[in-house]
Motif scaffolding. Sequence first.
Motif, PDB file in Angstrom:
ATOM      1  N   CYS A   1       0.832  -1.202   0.000  1.00  0.00           N
ATOM      2  CA  CYS A   1       0.000   0.000   0.000  1.00  0.00           C
ATOM      3  C   CYS A   1       0.871   1.259   0.000  1.00  0.00           C
ATOM      4  O   CYS A   1       0.636   2.203  -0.778  1.00  0.00           O
ATOM      5  N   TRP A   2       1.879   1.278   0.870  1.00  0.00           N
ATOM      6  CA  TRP A   2       2.757   2.436   0.992  1.00  0.00           C
ATOM      7  C   TRP A   2       3.526   2.680  -0.302  1.00  0.00           C
ATOM      8  O   TRP A   2       3.609   3.809  -0.798  1.00  0.00           O
ATOM      9  N   GLU A   3       4.095   1.630  -0.877  1.00  0.00           N
ATOM     10  CA  GLU A   3       4.918   1.814  -2.062  1.00  0.00           C
ATOM     11  C   GLU A   3       4.086   2.226  -3.274  1.00  0.00           C
ATOM     12  O   GLU A   3       4.565   2.993  -4.123  1.00  0.00           O
ATOM     13  N   ILE A   4       2.881   1.739  -3.376  1.00  0.00           N
ATOM     14  CA  ILE A   4       2.007   2.161  -4.473  1.00  0.00           C
ATOM     15  C   ILE A   4       1.690   3.646  -4.345  1.00  0.00           C
ATOM     16  O   ILE A   4       1.747   4.403  -5.329  1.00  0.00           O
ATOM     17  N   ARG A   5       1.405   4.100  -3.125  1.00  0.00           N
ATOM     18  CA  ARG A   5       1.167   5.536  -2.918  1.00  0.00           C
ATOM     19  C   ARG A   5       2.437   6.346  -3.173  1.00  0.00           C
ATOM     20  O   ARG A   5       2.395   7.440  -3.745  1.00  0.00           O
ATOM     21  N   LEU A   6       3.552   5.787  -2.750  1.00  0.00           N
ATOM     22  CA  LEU A   6       4.837   6.456  -2.955  1.00  0.00           C
ATOM     23  C   LEU A   6       5.138   6.599  -4.443  1.00  0.00           C
ATOM     24  O   LEU A   6       5.574   7.670  -4.911  1.00  0.00           O
TER      25      LEU A   6
ATOM     26  N   MET B   1       5.708  -1.179  -9.797  1.00  0.00           N
ATOM     27  CA  MET B   1       5.390  -0.237 -10.857  1.00  0.00           C
ATOM     28  C   MET B   1       4.267  -0.780 -11.732  1.00  0.00           C
ATOM     29  O   MET B   1       3.315  -0.067 -12.067  1.00  0.00           O
ATOM     30  N   ASN B   2       4.377  -2.038 -12.101  1.00  0.00           N
ATOM     31  CA  ASN B   2       3.371  -2.633 -12.980  1.00  0.00           C
ATOM     32  C   ASN B   2       2.009  -2.739 -12.302  1.00  0.00           C
ATOM     33  O   ASN B   2       0.985  -2.369 -12.875  1.00  0.00           O
ATOM     34  N   VAL B   3       1.992  -3.214 -11.059  1.00  0.00           N
ATOM     35  CA  VAL B   3       0.727  -3.379 -10.337  1.00  0.00           C
ATOM     36  C   VAL B   3       0.088  -2.021 -10.047  1.00  0.00           C
ATOM     37  O   VAL B   3      -1.122  -1.838 -10.224  1.00  0.00           O
ATOM     38  N   ALA B   4       0.887  -1.049  -9.630  1.00  0.00           N
ATOM     39  CA  ALA B   4       0.354   0.279  -9.306  1.00  0.00           C
ATOM     40  C   ALA B   4      -0.306   0.944 -10.504  1.00  0.00           C
ATOM     41  O   ALA B   4      -1.254   1.720 -10.357  1.00  0.00           O
TER      42      ALA B   4
ATOM     43  N   ALA C   1      11.841   6.792 -15.539  1.00  0.00           N
ATOM     44  CA  ALA C   1      11.051   5.807 -14.791  1.00  0.00           C
ATOM     45  C   ALA C   1      11.291   4.438 -15.410  1.00  0.00           C
ATOM     46  O   ALA C   1      10.685   4.076 -16.423  1.00  0.00           O
ATOM     47  N   LEU C   2      12.218   3.690 -14.808  1.00  0.00           N
ATOM     48  CA  LEU C   2      12.615   2.372 -15.283  1.00  0.00           C
ATOM     49  C   LEU C   2      12.372   1.337 -14.198  1.00  0.00           C
ATOM     50  O   LEU C   2      12.593   1.609 -13.016  1.00  0.00           O
ATOM     51  N   GLY C   3      11.953   0.162 -14.608  1.00  0.00           N
ATOM     52  CA  GLY C   3      11.870  -0.971 -13.705  1.00  0.00           C
ATOM     53  C   GLY C   3      12.619  -2.144 -14.293  1.00  0.00           C
ATOM     54  O   GLY C   3      12.476  -2.433 -15.490  1.00  0.00           O
TER      55      GLY C   3
END
Length: 247
Positions: A95-100, A121-124, A209-211
């Motif tokens: 939850c935190w990382e998606i908001r971040l 990144m993909n899920v968010a 923005a790279l993953g």
Amino acid sequence: MVSNASDRPIIGISTYVETASWGVWHREAALLPTTYVDAVHRSGGVPVLLPVLPDEPDLSSVDALVFAGGADIDPARYGEQPHAELGPTRPPRDCWEIRLLRAALDRDLPVLGVCRGAQIMNVALGGTLHQHLPELVEHREHQPEPAVFGSTKVDLRPGSRIAEILGERVEVPCYHHQAIDEVAPRLEVTGWADDGTVEAVELAGARFALGVQWHPEEGTPGSGTVDDRLFAALTAAAKEVRGDHRA
């Protein structure tokens, strides 16, 4: 060599939430392998650890973000039931990382997602994951055994941002049993393993923005050589942000 510490961009790194032991203590901790810290520092940034918080992210003092590896993402985040081989999850961290991430993209801050970070990144952004990759590729080379990094050869799309940084074929250290499945609409796949596994994604139109599905902060098995080029590219983009703040 960076001569002026004030010129070094501040790079936030997301942290693990795990039960850990040190000294006489055994308790829950916000922690991070020092390989991430060292990679950011070597590349000219000031690493700052970001713990999981219930608050809305405040990124006013941060010039870039690294989303670190870690536990499996809760499949409820992308509308699936848990696979039998799903590992431990950390829903508050998800939850935190998606908001971040969303806060960072809203500010056009440079972002580097590492392993789980690429999956976040993909899920968010609306994508899904393969919950147990060996079932799909019929081998375990991406995670050969517990606590042992594998080695993967990756083809990078010519003309992509990541190919400009690393070239069109690289050998990288990896440790994962999940991977990107359905790619989020805003992401472009720019790297693949020989078995077809998605290894790199980019967000078109973003400053940076790279993953990557691998672990650039680790040494490649067999050579032990750490490739800091992705961290150096992130730091260069972060310096642009720092310059914008001062303008």
